[in-house]
Design a protein around this motif. Structure first.
Motif, mmCIF file in Angstrom:
data_model
loop_
_atom_site.group_PDB
_atom_site.id
_atom_site.type_symbol
_atom_site.label_atom_id
_atom_site.label_comp_id
_atom_site.label_asym_id
_atom_site.label_seq_id
_atom_site.Cartn_x
_atom_site.Cartn_y
_atom_site.Cartn_z
ATOM 1 N N ALA A 146 0.817 -1.213 0.000
ATOM 2 C CA ALA A 146 0.000 0.000 0.000
ATOM 3 C C ALA A 146 0.852 1.265 0.000
ATOM 4 O O ALA A 146 0.522 2.246 -0.671
ATOM 5 C CB ALA A 146 -0.937 0.001 1.207
ATOM 6 N N ARG A 147 1.960 1.245 0.750
ATOM 7 C CA ARG A 147 2.786 2.462 0.827
ATOM 8 C C ARG A 147 3.976 2.430 -0.125
ATOM 9 O O ARG A 147 4.604 3.452 -0.374
ATOM 10 C CB ARG A 147 3.252 2.689 2.264
ATOM 11 N N GLY A 148 4.332 1.236 -0.640
ATOM 12 C CA GLY A 148 5.394 1.130 -1.630
ATOM 13 C C GLY A 148 6.781 0.892 -1.087
ATOM 14 O O GLY A 148 7.739 0.788 -1.848
ATOM 15 N N PHE A 149 6.924 0.774 0.213
ATOM 16 C CA PHE A 149 8.240 0.508 0.800
ATOM 17 C C PHE A 149 8.085 -0.221 2.132
ATOM 18 O O PHE A 149 6.993 -0.235 2.724
ATOM 19 C CB PHE A 149 9.041 1.812 0.984
ATOM 20 N N ALA A 150 9.180 -0.831 2.558
ATOM 21 C CA ALA A 150 9.183 -1.633 3.785
ATOM 22 C C ALA A 150 10.096 -1.008 4.828
ATOM 23 O O ALA A 150 11.019 -0.253 4.499
ATOM 24 C CB ALA A 150 9.647 -3.064 3.490
ATOM 25 N N PHE A 151 9.836 -1.339 6.078
ATOM 26 C CA PHE A 151 10.709 -0.953 7.180
ATOM 27 C C PHE A 151 11.316 -2.200 7.821
ATOM 28 O O PHE A 151 10.702 -3.271 7.824
ATOM 29 C CB PHE A 151 9.937 -0.213 8.279
ATOM 30 N N ASP A 152 12.493 -2.049 8.382
ATOM 31 C CA ASP A 152 13.004 -2.973 9.394
ATOM 32 C C ASP A 152 13.054 -2.148 10.670
ATOM 33 O O ASP A 152 13.903 -1.269 10.825
ATOM 34 C CB ASP A 152 14.401 -3.477 9.021
ATOM 35 N N ASP A 153 12.121 -2.405 11.559
ATOM 36 C CA ASP A 153 12.002 -1.657 12.809
ATOM 37 C C ASP A 153 12.652 -2.447 13.939
ATOM 38 O O ASP A 153 11.970 -2.983 14.801
ATOM 39 C CB ASP A 153 10.534 -1.378 13.108
ATOM 40 N N GLU A 154 13.967 -2.552 13.893
ATOM 41 C CA GLU A 154 14.731 -3.333 14.889
ATOM 42 C C GLU A 154 14.254 -4.781 14.938
ATOM 43 O O GLU A 154 14.244 -5.402 15.996
ATOM 44 C CB GLU A 154 14.618 -2.708 16.276
ATOM 45 N N GLU A 155 13.890 -5.341 13.806
ATOM 46 C CA GLU A 155 13.335 -6.687 13.770
ATOM 47 C C GLU A 155 14.399 -7.771 13.644
ATOM 48 O O GLU A 155 14.140 -8.932 13.975
ATOM 49 C CB GLU A 155 12.341 -6.795 12.612
ATOM 50 N N HIS A 156 15.575 -7.411 13.142
ATOM 51 C CA HIS A 156 16.659 -8.385 13.008
ATOM 52 C C HIS A 156 17.772 -8.128 14.017
ATOM 53 O O HIS A 156 18.325 -9.064 14.593
ATOM 54 C CB HIS A 156 17.241 -8.351 11.588
ATOM 55 N N GLU A 157 18.078 -6.854 14.230
ATOM 56 C CA GLU A 157 19.124 -6.476 15.187
ATOM 57 C C GLU A 157 18.648 -5.291 16.011
ATOM 58 O O GLU A 157 18.118 -4.330 15.459
ATOM 59 C CB GLU A 157 20.409 -6.094 14.454
ATOM 60 N N PRO A 158 18.842 -5.323 17.319
ATOM 61 C CA PRO A 158 18.436 -4.190 18.157
ATOM 62 C C PRO A 158 19.164 -2.915 17.734
ATOM 63 O O PRO A 158 20.364 -2.917 17.475
ATOM 64 C CB PRO A 158 18.878 -4.625 19.568
ATOM 65 N N GLY A 159 18.413 -1.838 17.626
ATOM 66 C CA GLY A 159 18.997 -0.552 17.295
ATOM 67 C C GLY A 159 19.192 -0.286 15.822
ATOM 68 O O GLY A 159 19.511 0.829 15.425
ATOM 69 N N ILE A 160 19.002 -1.311 14.979
ATOM 70 C CA ILE A 160 19.201 -1.170 13.531
ATOM 71 C C ILE A 160 17.841 -1.023 12.846
ATOM 72 O O ILE A 160 16.957 -1.868 13.012
ATOM 73 C CB ILE A 160 19.939 -2.385 12.939
ATOM 74 N N ILE A 161 17.676 0.073 12.094
ATOM 75 C CA ILE A 161 16.425 0.319 11.379
ATOM 76 C C ILE A 161 16.730 0.642 9.918
ATOM 77 O O ILE A 161 17.823 1.097 9.594
ATOM 78 C CB ILE A 161 15.614 1.472 12.007
ATOM 79 N N CYS A 162 15.766 0.399 9.039
ATOM 80 C CA CYS A 162 15.989 0.712 7.630
ATOM 81 C C CYS A 162 14.683 0.932 6.904
ATOM 82 O O CYS A 162 13.606 0.557 7.391
ATOM 83 C CB CYS A 162 16.803 -0.398 6.951
ATOM 84 N N VAL A 163 14.800 1.555 5.735
ATOM 85 C CA VAL A 163 13.695 1.663 4.793
ATOM 86 C C VAL A 163 14.163 0.986 3.511
ATOM 87 O O VAL A 163 15.314 1.151 3.104
ATOM 88 C CB VAL A 163 13.288 3.131 4.545
ATOM 89 N N ALA A 164 13.295 0.192 2.896
ATOM 90 C CA ALA A 164 13.688 -0.604 1.725
ATOM 91 C C ALA A 164 12.600 -0.580 0.675
ATOM 92 O O ALA A 164 11.402 -0.520 0.994
ATOM 93 C CB ALA A 164 13.982 -2.044 2.140
ATOM 94 N N VAL A 165 13.012 -0.641 -0.585
ATOM 95 C CA VAL A 165 12.060 -0.692 -1.702
ATOM 96 C C VAL A 165 12.444 -1.844 -2.613
ATOM 97 O O VAL A 165 13.623 -2.214 -2.702
ATOM 98 C CB VAL A 165 12.035 0.629 -2.500
ATOM 99 N N PRO A 166 11.477 -2.419 -3.319
ATOM 100 C CA PRO A 166 11.799 -3.500 -4.258
ATOM 101 C C PRO A 166 12.399 -2.945 -5.538
ATOM 102 O O PRO A 166 12.144 -1.800 -5.923
ATOM 103 C CB PRO A 166 10.438 -4.138 -4.531
ATOM 104 N N ILE A 167 13.203 -3.748 -6.193
ATOM 105 C CA ILE A 167 13.678 -3.455 -7.538
ATOM 106 C C ILE A 167 12.930 -4.397 -8.465
ATOM 107 O O ILE A 167 13.063 -5.621 -8.359
ATOM 108 C CB ILE A 167 15.195 -3.671 -7.666
ATOM 109 N N LEU A 168 12.114 -3.831 -9.347
ATOM 110 C CA LEU A 168 11.258 -4.621 -10.214
ATOM 111 C C LEU A 168 11.666 -4.458 -11.672
ATOM 112 O O LEU A 168 12.133 -3.385 -12.082
ATOM 113 C CB LEU A 168 9.798 -4.188 -10.053
ATOM 114 N N SER A 169 11.472 -5.508 -12.460
ATOM 115 C CA SER A 169 11.653 -5.389 -13.904
ATOM 116 C C SER A 169 10.503 -4.571 -14.468
ATOM 117 O O SER A 169 9.504 -4.311 -13.778
ATOM 118 C CB SER A 169 11.685 -6.773 -14.558
#
Length: 265
Positions: A184-207
């Protein structure tokens, strides 16, 4: 254990040797191998003969062979997004000053294929060549969200759902809800889900045909930013991801690119 006969077993052994990260003795490999001693020895000898593995007779150790290195370089140039994406990662890294990741889906996991460190580097799990979980990384969730719906149940069934942190999503049901939000929003977050204190915003690369080629992310820490500020970068990251997707499509999948003469025929 592979069910693909001799070739599958040989690939299992290559994975086993690679997994040690250093020269391995036969006894070490046998301790971690699903195959009997005689079978493992035969597979090792064949792989050495084919130069996929190298054997050091002085130390009685096995390492990955130069033929495999050559094939890996060829695969990197022909299949990985890294060669095409490299200049775009450089641009994004210079603009944001944070860690930039490029990843592709390797079966049900994430393979990091390139990385740019932040101006002020921070320690984290991801490195080019490393494999990580798809369900609790920004790049992984960005790719999962845009996979064909028919493929999702099989991919999600292969996730471990291990709780790396208190924020890790630990069920396929919850992940399906998360993927709906990502689309719906077009991008994803990592809200400290893999490592404490580490956050990110991610988008897909599509053909240009909508196939998932990989994902691009900007990663930081809760000590110096927040998800809201990272979300402000999403339009720029998306723009760069689209450029990478277009260039990759033109190179790898030219039949997906509109051909004016063909359309008029």
């Amino acid at each position: 254990m592979s069910g693909d006969g001799t070739v599958g077993k040989a690939l299992d052994v290559l994975d086993l040797v690679a997994g040690f990260g250093h020269p391995a003795r036969f006894s070490d490999l046998l301790a971690h191998s699903p195959y009997p001693k005689a079978t493992l020895y035969r597979l090792l000898q064949t792989l050495v003969t084919q130069r996929m593995l190298a054997f050091n007779p002085d130390r009685s150790t096995y390492t990955l062979g130069l033929r495999l290195v050559r094939l890996a370089h060829a695969a990197w140039d022909q299949s990985a997004l890294a060669p095409i994406a490299r200049p775009h990662l450089d641009v994004l890294s210079a603009e944001v000053g944070e860690t930039v990741h490029l990843a592709q889906m390797d079966h049900a996991q994430v393979l990091y294929v390139d990385k740019r460190n932040a101006r002020d580097p921070i320690p984290m799990y991801s490195q080019a060549g490393k494999v990580g979980p798809a369900y609790c990384t920004g790049v992984g969730k960005a790719m999962l969200a845009y996979l064909p719906e028919a493929n999702l149940p099989g991919i999600l069934s292969q996730q471990s759902w291990h709780a790396f942190t208190a924020k890790t999503i630990t069920s396929a049901t919850a992940m399906m809800q998360e993927l709906t939000l990502i689309r719906a929003r077009g991008f994803a977050f990592d809200d400290e889900e893999h490592e404490p204190g580490i956050i990110c915003v991610a988008v897909p690369i599509l053909s240009t045909g909508g196939a998932v080629l990989g994902a691009l992310s900007v990663t930081s820490t809760t000590a110096r930013t927040n998800l809201g500020k990272l979300a402000e970068l999403a339009p720029r990251i998306t723009q760069i991801a689209r450029t990478i997707g277009q260039e990759t499509t033109n190179w790898r999948f030219p039949e997906e690119t509109a051909h004016p003469n063909r359309e008029r025929a």
